[in-house]
Design an enzyme around this catalytic site. Structure first.
Site, PDB file in Angstrom:
ATOM      1  N   HIS A   1       1.077  -1.207  -0.030  1.00 34.27           N
ATOM      2  CA  HIS A   1      -0.096   0.178  -0.051  1.00 34.27           C
ATOM      3  C   HIS A   1       0.827   1.332  -0.076  1.00 34.27           C
ATOM      4  O   HIS A   1       1.609   1.368   0.647  1.00 34.27           O
ATOM      5  CB  HIS A   1      -1.028  -0.059   1.208  1.00 34.27           C
ATOM      6  CG  HIS A   1      -0.535   0.249   2.809  1.00 34.27           C
ATOM      7  ND1 HIS A   1      -0.394   1.508   3.125  1.00 34.27           N
ATOM      8  CD2 HIS A   1      -0.233  -0.455   3.555  1.00 34.27           C
ATOM      9  CE1 HIS A   1      -0.080   1.553   4.247  1.00 34.27           C
ATOM     10  NE2 HIS A   1       0.197   0.306   4.520  1.00 34.27           N
TER      11      HIS A   1
ATOM     12  N   ASP B   1       5.432   2.832   7.095  1.00 33.26           N
ATOM     13  CA  ASP B   1       4.311   2.326   6.976  1.00 33.26           C
ATOM     14  C   ASP B   1       3.430   2.974   5.819  1.00 33.26           C
ATOM     15  O   ASP B   1       2.900   3.988   6.368  1.00 33.26           O
ATOM     16  CB  ASP B   1       3.474   2.443   8.112  1.00 33.26           C
ATOM     17  CG  ASP B   1       2.124   1.631   8.000  1.00 33.26           C
ATOM     18  OD1 ASP B   1       1.789   0.872   7.116  1.00 33.26           O
ATOM     19  OD2 ASP B   1       1.293   1.710   8.757  1.00 33.26           O
TER      20      ASP B   1
ATOM     21  N   GLU C   1      -5.607   1.921   1.740  1.00 36.15           N
ATOM     22  CA  GLU C   1      -5.234   0.577   2.692  1.00 36.15           C
ATOM     23  C   GLU C   1      -5.495   1.083   4.171  1.00 36.15           C
ATOM     24  O   GLU C   1      -6.143   0.518   5.003  1.00 36.15           O
ATOM     25  CB  GLU C   1      -3.837   0.177   2.708  1.00 36.15           C
ATOM     26  CG  GLU C   1      -3.646  -1.098   3.390  1.00 36.15           C
ATOM     27  CD  GLU C   1      -3.145  -0.912   4.787  1.00 36.15           C
ATOM     28  OE1 GLU C   1      -2.942  -2.051   5.614  1.00 36.15           O
ATOM     29  OE2 GLU C   1      -3.047   0.161   5.345  1.00 36.15           O
ATOM     30  N   GLU C   2      -5.046   2.207   4.493  1.00 33.20           N
ATOM     31  CA  GLU C   2      -5.256   2.793   6.078  1.00 33.20           C
ATOM     32  C   GLU C   2      -6.934   3.145   6.130  1.00 33.20           C
ATOM     33  O   GLU C   2      -7.266   3.603   7.341  1.00 33.20           O
ATOM     34  CB  GLU C   2      -4.546   4.140   5.952  1.00 33.20           C
ATOM     35  CG  GLU C   2      -2.869   3.761   6.012  1.00 33.20           C
ATOM     36  CD  GLU C   2      -2.509   2.967   7.056  1.00 33.20           C
ATOM     37  OE1 GLU C   2      -3.303   2.522   7.907  1.00 33.20           O
ATOM     38  OE2 GLU C   2      -1.167   2.578   7.188  1.00 33.20           O
TER      39      GLU C   2
ATOM     40  N   ASP D   1       4.294  -5.139   3.726  1.00 33.94           N
ATOM     41  CA  ASP D   1       3.412  -3.901   4.305  1.00 33.94           C
ATOM     42  C   ASP D   1       4.453  -3.993   5.492  1.00 33.94           C
ATOM     43  O   ASP D   1       4.442  -4.618   6.457  1.00 33.94           O
ATOM     44  CB  ASP D   1       2.099  -4.352   4.768  1.00 33.94           C
ATOM     45  CG  ASP D   1       1.544  -2.972   5.288  1.00 33.94           C
ATOM     46  OD1 ASP D   1       2.154  -1.932   5.571  1.00 33.94           O
ATOM     47  OD2 ASP D   1       0.144  -3.225   5.530  1.00 33.94           O
TER      48      ASP D   1
ATOM     49  N   HIS E   1       1.965   4.853  13.073  1.00 36.52           N
ATOM     50  CA  HIS E   1       0.765   5.621  12.835  1.00 36.52           C
ATOM     51  C   HIS E   1       0.881   7.120  13.313  1.00 36.52           C
ATOM     52  O   HIS E   1      -0.201   7.721  14.054  1.00 36.52           O
ATOM     53  CB  HIS E   1      -0.672   4.996  13.306  1.00 36.52           C
ATOM     54  CG  HIS E   1      -1.325   4.094  12.240  1.00 36.52           C
ATOM     55  ND1 HIS E   1      -2.372   3.429  12.334  1.00 36.52           N
ATOM     56  CD2 HIS E   1      -0.571   3.601  11.087  1.00 36.52           C
ATOM     57  CE1 HIS E   1      -2.515   2.555  11.493  1.00 36.52           C
ATOM     58  NE2 HIS E   1      -1.339   2.712  10.495  1.00 36.52           N
TER      59      HIS E   1
END
Length: 528
Positions: A280, A292, A324-325, A360, A461
């Site tokens: 992603h 990420d 994706e998130e 990922d 994140h």
């Protein structure tokens, strides 16, 4: 699936930046201007410097566009531009696939305070966080725990069934525990029971599931409730506090939007036997997402560049997924669109995908080398992948063994883009993962080094997921693993689906590292 070429209208935002970065990365990547038709050649040419050049371009895209690369925002569009430019320069004909999704943004930090018994204000980002796609609103009410299973080794199903909320007092805040089903399902069940807010605390069944986590309800969540996540330790205390009342507030935006996947195929190879390799491309809106998933996105981009001249046996399709998130939206759209076309039009495209490799987060700073558990022998019982997944797992086990790296299995938990390939299409899948918010155990620290008790990716994140948030060692090892697996299956998928490789390429994943440090597969070479 309708794949459309890149139009001038897509090249928006930091286009000039993307072009300049692409030229720089292309120059770096083209040091090996040859047909990298065996693993030794390809892994020599897929360098950590080449991968880092792409990550630097992603960082610049975020820096020029509000600090993130989230789908629906200019930083993501600039990242798409960069991928397209780099692939085009390498000789591919990349295509951009638009799809609709619901954009999510947190307009200001959520708040949470205890109002009884006593009073305490909790700290956003330390004690609690907003679940992505939470509703916008507030609740000030008593708290009701829902079917909790506290303690180590628990098998929580809290909130997964409507029956869990039998007798729930309408108007209260529901406190549920992570585990067994999606966060969205828990939130929807709580709302149906009359809850005015939801707190989902970590499961606590293992040390790796105790910390505060960043969860996503998915862009399909349309509920109005404010939904927060919380660490296990704080959740356990609050759940056992008699007469607990909390005041919570979220300030969020959800709106329909269009974003994009990027796909590119090798010019050569059997179009009826396709190897898919995906990562992603988007970040969360809190930061630039250079680990990420700038790590996986950059690695497969460098592999694609270095494989551009290889005469592969099977067509390789590289994919950079959007949203994706937001709940695996891009990959899900791709797979379900192909399934629908197969049903409605007899289009066999989905049936031609032999396997899917997913990368990922492959350079986590406090890393553990993990392989998706294709045969369900190493994980926590999430189940085996479709037939052929065990063979993919075995490939990566052989690879890590050959380079002297210990490894462990990790479940197909459904948290990344392999999910729709497995769940909707039954396509064999595999890949690598170096860890996210889970805490490194003492045993893992003894094996891989790093710091026990800290997250495998301390900036998961978060705004600090930037160019410096990386383990160069993990990235270097795994970039070569991406290259080796992609080329291996590009030449032969016989062990997956019985389709033989060409020439004198033989099955059998027996590697060794030569004195020069170059990797070769014993008894095997890829015929041109």
């Amino acid at each position: 699936m309708k794949l459309i070429g890149v139009s001038a209208g897509l090249l928006v935002g930091a286009s000039a930046l993307a072009f300049a970065s692409a030229a720089s990365a292309e120059s770096s990547s083209n040091k090996c201007n040859r047909s990298n038709n065996n693993i030794s050649k390809l892994t020599q040419c897929v360098t950590v410097e080449g991968v880092r050049a792409h990550q630097q371009a992603f960082q610049k895209a975020a820096d020029a566009n509000g600090g993130n690369r989230a789908s629906g925002f200019p930083g993501y569009d600039a990242s798409v531009d960069y991928i397209v430019e780099t692939l085009t320069a390498a000789g591919y004909s990349p295509v951009v696939q638009p799809f609709d999704f619901v954009i999510f943004s947190e307009l200001s930090d959520a708040t949470l305070a205890q109002t009884a018994p006593g009073s305490e204000t909790y700290v956003f980002g330390e004690d609690f966080a907003t679940m992505s796609y939470s509703g916008n609103g507030s609740a000030d009410a008593s708290v009701t725990p829902v079917d909790l299973a506290l303690g180590a080794g628990n098998a929580s199903t809290s909130g997964c069934e409507a029956g869990d909320f039998a007798g729930f007092p309408a108007g209260n805040i529901a406190m549920v525990q992570r585990g067994a089903c999606s966060f969205q399902q828990k939130a929807e069940n709580a709302e149906a029971a009359g809850a005015t807010g939801v707190i989902i605390f970590n499961q606590g069944n293992t040390d790796g599931r105790k910390a505060l986590f960043g969860g996503t309800l998915s862009d399909g969540y349309t509920g109005d409730l404010p939904v927060l996540s919380m660490s296990y330790d704080l959740g356990e205390v609050l759940a056992q506090t008699s007469g607990l009342k909390l005041a919570m507030r979220t300030d969020t935006l959800r709106a329909p939007f269009t974003t994009f996947n990027v796909l590119a195929e090798t010019k050569r190879g059997d179009p009826d036997n396709v190897v898919m390799v995906g990562s992603h491309l988007d970040s969360v809106d809190e930061g630039p997402g250079i680990q990420d998933n700038g790590s996986g996105s950059a690695a497969i981009l460098e592999v694609a560049v270095q494989m551009a001249k290889v005469n592969v046996r099977n067509k390789v399709r590289f994919a950079w997924w959007g949203a994706e998130e937001s709940g695996l939206v891009g990959a899900t759209y791709y797979v379900t669109d192909l399934i629908e076309k197969n049903i409605e039009q007899g289009d066999p495209t989905i049936e031609k995908i032999a396997l899917y490799l997913n990368f990922d987060m492959i350079g986590s700073p406090n890393y553990v080398f993990k392989i998706y558990d294709g045969d369900d022998s190493d994980g926590e019982g999430a189940g085996a992948g479709p037939e052929g997944s065990a063979q993919i797992e075995a490939f990566f086990e052989d690879y890590y063994t050959s380079v002297g790296q210990p490894f462990k299995g990790t479940d197909f938990s459904g948290r990344s883009d392999y999910g729709p390939f497995i769940d909707f299409a039954g396509i064999p899948a595999g890949g690598l993962f170096t860890g996210a918010e889970e805490l490194k155990t003492e045993e893992e620290a003894e094996i891989w080094g790093g710091v026990a008790g800290e997250q495998l990716d301390p900036c998961y994140h978060s705004a600090c997921d930037n160019f410096d948030n990386i383990s160069l060692k993990a990235l270097d090892v795994n970039a070569d693993a991406v290259a080796a697996s992609t080329l291996y299956y590009a030449m032969n998928t016989e062990e997956i689906n019985g389709v033989k490789g060409k020439g004198n390429f033989k099955n059998g994943k027996v590697f060794r590292t030569k004195p020069s440090g170059r990797l070769e597969m014993l008894g095997t070479r890829f015929a041109r």
